[in-house]
Design a protein around this motif. Structure first.
Motif, PDB file in Angstrom:
ATOM      1  N   GLU A 178      -7.399 -24.761   0.449  1.00 17.03           N
ATOM      2  CA  GLU A 178      -8.352 -25.472  -0.413  1.00 17.03           C
ATOM      3  C   GLU A 178      -9.782 -24.970  -0.226  1.00 17.03           C
ATOM      4  OE1 GLU A 178      -5.207 -28.597   0.813  1.00 17.03           O
ATOM      5  OE2 GLU A 178      -6.322 -26.952   1.762  1.00 17.03           O
ATOM      6  N   PHE A 179     -10.006 -24.197   0.843  1.00 19.59           N
ATOM      7  CA  PHE A 179     -11.336 -23.685   1.125  1.00 19.59           C
ATOM      8  C   PHE A 179     -11.468 -22.198   0.779  1.00 19.59           C
ATOM      9  CE2 PHE A 179     -10.637 -27.347   3.848  1.00 19.59           C
ATOM     10  CZ  PHE A 179     -11.793 -28.084   3.631  1.00 19.59           C
ATOM     11  N   MET A 180     -10.479 -21.662   0.073  1.00 21.60           N
ATOM     12  CA  MET A 180     -10.533 -20.270  -0.381  1.00 21.60           C
ATOM     13  C   MET A 180     -11.186 -20.241  -1.757  1.00 21.60           C
ATOM     14  SD  MET A 180      -6.760 -18.986   0.843  1.00 21.60           S
ATOM     15  CE  MET A 180      -6.266 -19.122   2.569  1.00 21.60           C
ATOM     16  N   GLY A 181     -12.329 -19.557  -1.862  1.00 23.93           N
ATOM     17  CA  GLY A 181     -13.117 -19.575  -3.081  1.00 23.93           C
ATOM     18  C   GLY A 181     -12.405 -18.995  -4.289  1.00 23.93           C
ATOM     19  N   GLN A 182     -12.648 -19.588  -5.433  1.00 28.10           N
ATOM     20  CA  GLN A 182     -12.167 -19.088  -6.716  1.00 28.10           C
ATOM     21  C   GLN A 182     -13.327 -19.146  -7.711  1.00 28.10           C
ATOM     22  OE1 GLN A 182      -8.529 -20.738  -8.285  1.00 28.10           O
ATOM     23  NE2 GLN A 182      -7.695 -21.197  -6.266  1.00 28.10           N
ATOM     24  N   ASP A 183     -13.738 -17.988  -8.176  1.00 32.19           N
ATOM     25  CA  ASP A 183     -14.844 -17.913  -9.145  1.00 32.19           C
ATOM     26  C   ASP A 183     -16.075 -18.673  -8.651  1.00 32.19           C
ATOM     27  OD1 ASP A 183     -13.235 -16.440 -10.909  1.00 32.19           O
ATOM     28  OD2 ASP A 183     -12.407 -18.262 -11.799  1.00 32.19           O
ATOM     29  N   GLY A 184     -16.359 -18.517  -7.369  1.00 32.58           N
ATOM     30  CA  GLY A 184     -17.550 -19.126  -6.809  1.00 32.58           C
ATOM     31  C   GLY A 184     -17.432 -20.602  -6.500  1.00 32.58           C
ATOM     32  N   GLN A 185     -16.240 -21.168  -6.628  1.00 29.40           N
ATOM     33  CA  GLN A 185     -16.029 -22.580  -6.326  1.00 29.40           C
ATOM     34  C   GLN A 185     -14.919 -22.742  -5.301  1.00 29.40           C
ATOM     35  OE1 GLN A 185     -16.149 -25.547  -9.594  1.00 29.40           O
ATOM     36  NE2 GLN A 185     -16.167 -23.789 -10.977  1.00 29.40           N
ATOM     37  N   LEU A 186     -14.987 -23.859  -4.573  1.00 27.18           N
ATOM     38  CA  LEU A 186     -13.926 -24.194  -3.628  1.00 27.18           C
ATOM     39  C   LEU A 186     -13.026 -25.262  -4.236  1.00 27.18           C
ATOM     40  CD1 LEU A 186     -15.833 -24.467  -0.214  1.00 27.18           C
ATOM     41  CD2 LEU A 186     -14.630 -22.489  -1.168  1.00 27.18           C
ATOM     42  N   PRO A 187     -11.709 -25.058  -4.238  1.00 27.59           N
ATOM     43  CA  PRO A 187     -10.811 -26.105  -4.713  1.00 27.59           C
ATOM     44  C   PRO A 187     -11.054 -27.449  -4.037  1.00 27.59           C
ATOM     45  CG  PRO A 187      -9.611 -24.061  -4.468  1.00 27.59           C
ATOM     46  CD  PRO A 187     -10.980 -23.820  -3.902  1.00 27.59           C
ATOM     47  N   TYR A 188     -11.430 -27.414  -2.751  1.00 30.60           N
ATOM     48  CA  TYR A 188     -11.646 -28.668  -2.031  1.00 30.60           C
ATOM     49  C   TYR A 188     -12.789 -29.475  -2.654  1.00 30.60           C
ATOM     50  CZ  TYR A 188     -11.510 -31.858   1.973  1.00 30.60           C
ATOM     51  OH  TYR A 188     -11.360 -32.969   2.776  1.00 30.60           O
ATOM     52  N   ASP A 189     -13.806 -28.773  -3.175  1.00 30.91           N
ATOM     53  CA  ASP A 189     -14.908 -29.480  -3.821  1.00 30.91           C
ATOM     54  C   ASP A 189     -14.431 -30.203  -5.078  1.00 30.91           C
ATOM     55  OD1 ASP A 189     -16.766 -28.782  -1.903  1.00 30.91           O
ATOM     56  OD2 ASP A 189     -17.411 -26.972  -2.973  1.00 30.91           O
ATOM     57  N   LEU A 190     -13.474 -29.607  -5.782  1.00 33.10           N
ATOM     58  CA  LEU A 190     -12.931 -30.262  -6.965  1.00 33.10           C
ATOM     59  C   LEU A 190     -12.136 -31.503  -6.576  1.00 33.10           C
ATOM     60  CD1 LEU A 190     -11.726 -27.173  -9.047  1.00 33.10           C
ATOM     61  CD2 LEU A 190     -13.859 -28.470  -9.277  1.00 33.10           C
ATOM     62  N   LEU A 191     -11.457 -31.439  -5.446  1.00 32.09           N
ATOM     63  CA  LEU A 191     -10.704 -32.603  -4.977  1.00 32.09           C
ATOM     64  C   LEU A 191     -11.660 -33.689  -4.489  1.00 32.09           C
ATOM     65  CD1 LEU A 191      -7.831 -30.740  -3.080  1.00 32.09           C
ATOM     66  CD2 LEU A 191      -7.806 -31.673  -5.404  1.00 32.09           C
TER      67      LEU A 191
END
Length: 294
Positions: A178-191
């Motif tokens: 969840e802390f692996m960046g995607q397009d400058g965002q962290l999945p964890y931040d979305l959660l």
């Protein structure tokens, strides 16, 4: 040895539990020292009653469940039957783990998950005395891109709303992906963008540290959002593998000093793999925790 992924897919889940001492956080005077039952999964499969009795002798009086699969059973027992067994051993189960449910089991929907028969899962959790239902793991097929994480966040909100009606709090348990960046965002931040009243977090201190993130920074950015922790240590080798609490590199004293800021109520010791008997490892972790953390 059963892998975590195999266990999660087949048993629909995976992490031991301690209630913070009153000196760290306003809470009931009784101090709960517990175990995430995934640590002793093989023993629980063979002899749940004997395993709980052995854990009680070691000193554990709280557990976190890991095997509800939609069979409406906890370790082969009906919710109230399992609750009675816990009580017999002087234990409680304040938290239990569940799955999202996108991944199928033997080609069929996995029941007792957020997406399949969640109402029944919530009712059974309430009957067993569970206070926190935790989405414990997303399989590789359940992760995807940022848009899919937004979908997961929506499902967490919906599941959390159903939990709230039963006076249960939904949480999400992290790993490192969840802390692996995607397009400058962290999945964890979305959660974390979920409704903070409906969805809180069970922070796994091992995985967040392995991902290169600082738990204290998360506490500062999201105070009160982390009522549950997984206390799992990281060894000092290049592999950074699991080890007994106090035997590795994570500074638990520093983290526990911020328990109130985090909103932590219970923490759960978990050791996915042990070098020998898991009972020896959980005994060692217990000794460190009693001496240094509570």
């Amino acid at each position: 040895m059963t892998s975590r992924r195999d266990f999660l897919a087949s048993a629909a889940l995976l992490s031991a539990g301690l209630l913070v001492s009153p000196s760290l956080l306003a809470a009931p005077s009784k101090r709960y020292i517990g175990l995430q039952l995934y640590t002793v999964r093989a023993a629980m499969e063979k002899d749940p009653a004997g395993t709980l009795a052995q854990l009680a002798k070691i000193g554990y009086n709280s557990v976190e469940g890991a095997t509800y699969t939609g069979s409406q059973k906890f370790y082969g027992m009906a919710p109230k039957e399992f609750a009675a067994l816990l009580k017999k051993n002087g234990m409680i189960m304040p938290s239990s783990h569940y799955r999202l449910g996108e991944e199928q089991t033997n080609g069929a929907p996995t029941k007792g998950t957020m997406l399949h028969e969640w109402d029944r899962a919530v009712d059974d959790a309430a009957a067993a005395g569970v206070k926190y239902m935790v989405c414990a793991y997303l399989s590789e097929a359940e992760r995807g891109g940022l848009d899919h994480y937004k979908y997961v966040a929506d499902q967490l909100n919906k599941a959390g709303e159903r939990c709230q009606k039963a006076s249960i709090q939904l949480c999400y348990h992290n790993h490192d992906f969840e802390f692996m960046g995607q397009d400058g965002q962290l999945p964890y931040d979305l959660l974390l963008a979920t409704d903070k009243k409906l969805v809180k977090m069970e922070l796994d201190l091992y995985w967040v540290t392995k991902a290169g993130k600082d738990p204290l920074t998360l506490f500062q950015q999201h105070p009160g959002r982390f009522p549950l922790w997984h206390v799992k240590d990281m060894d000092k080798t290049e592999k950074k593998f699991f080890t007994e609490v106090g035997n590795g590199s994570i500074d638990f004293k520093k983290i526990f000093a911020q328990a109130k800021l985090a909103g932590m109520e219970y923490f759960f010791v978990e050791q996915d793999s042990t070098p020998g008997s898991p009972f020896d490892s959980v005994t060692q972790s217990m000794a460190y925790i009693k001496k240094n953390l509570v």
